[in-house]
Scaffold this motif. Structure first.
Motif, short mmCIF file in Angstrom:
data_model
loop_
_atom_site.label_atom_id
_atom_site.label_comp_id
_atom_site.label_asym_id
_atom_site.label_seq_id
_atom_site.Cartn_x
_atom_site.Cartn_y
_atom_site.Cartn_z
N HIS A 29 0.84 -1.07 -0.09
CA HIS A 29 0.04 0.17 0.05
C HIS A 29 0.77 1.34 -0.07
O HIS A 29 0.19 2.44 0.04
N GLU A 33 4.14 3.79 -1.34
CA GLU A 33 5.24 4.12 -2.48
C GLU A 33 6.44 4.04 -2.23
O GLU A 33 7.17 4.90 -3.11
N ARG A 81 -3.06 1.90 -3.50
CA ARG A 81 -2.51 2.72 -4.22
C ARG A 81 -3.11 3.27 -5.31
O ARG A 81 -3.77 2.59 -5.93
#
Length: 238
Positions: free
Chosen positions: A89, A91, A125
């Motif tokens: 989830h 980056e 995301r």
């Protein structure tokens, strides 16, 4: 959308407020002995990985590194998958590294590979739809394998509400494309995907209802539609 934002906000704030307690829980339940399947060991892993998920929700460098540490430790598959799921989830650089490492190690195990696909499909995301599209062209995926289809496309439609139900309808269009494609090679799998993705379209807001209905109408109008797919799609529109 509001529920998703509220839940994420609450989990992140709890993670921040109880960071010390969650970290202590993770530390206290680390396993150093050989893997065992018992009620006690199962409970310890469940507690530890629940605490890890709250720390991961903070989504800062320290949390990313903690998840990566558990992933690299690799004591058991439960812990590895939990850490990978937490990273999915984010980056972070650790997410990319962990998924690449996991694939390299487990690409020859078909059951584990399904999990690798599913974890990416259910990521919260914003770019997950594009990731799923890219994964349909990955060497690990084939539309000819029902298990791969369920792991990637099934997980996206059933376990990623914010991705599949993204308000522009891009997720609906993509899945409808795949249902039409599957209809030609495996209509039974196409029918199952259709049933889980679109038959409950009336449960959603007016905008999403319209977008989902449009895809159902497009499916019904497709040439060469199998009886199974046609029946589900046409009945859903009545």
């Amino acid at each position: 959308d509001g529920l998703h934002l509220a839940r994420n906000f609450l989990k992140q704030e709890l993670g921040k407020a109880l960071r010390t307690e969650f970290q202590a829980t993770v530390d206290a339940n680390q396993e150093t002995h050989d893997y065992t399947f018992s009620a006690e060991s199962y409970g310890r892993r469940l507690l530890k990985n629940s605490a890890l998920s709250y720390l991961a929700a903070i989504d800062d460098a320290e949390a990313h590194q903690l998840c990566m540490k558990q992933f690299e430790l690799g004591h058991n598959m439960t812990d590895v998958i939990s850490a990978l799921g937490c990273l999915s989830h984010t980056e972070s650089e650790q997410r990319v590294q962990a998924f690449d490492t996991f694939y390299t190690k487990w690409k020859h195990d078909v059951l584990v590979l399904d999990k690798w696909l599913a974890l990416q499909a259910i990521s919260s995301r914003k770019s997950t739809l594009e990731d799923v599209k890219a994964l349909t062209k990955h060497e690990a995926f084939t539309m000819k394998n029902p298990n791969r289809v369920r792991a990637l496309l099934g997980a996206f439609t059933q376990e990623n509400p914010t991705g599949f139900h993204e308000k522009t309808g891009a997720g609906y269009e993509f899945i409808a494309d795949k249902i039409i494609e599957l209809n030609a090679t495996n209509p039974q799998v196409a029918a199952r995907l259709l049933r889980t993705a679109f038959t409950q379209w009336r449960r959603y807001d007016v905008n999403r209802q319209g977008l989902m209905k449009a895809q159902l109408e497009r499916i019904v109008a497709s040439e060469g539609l199998s009886p199974d797919v046609f029946e589900i799609a046409s009945k859903s529109l009545k």
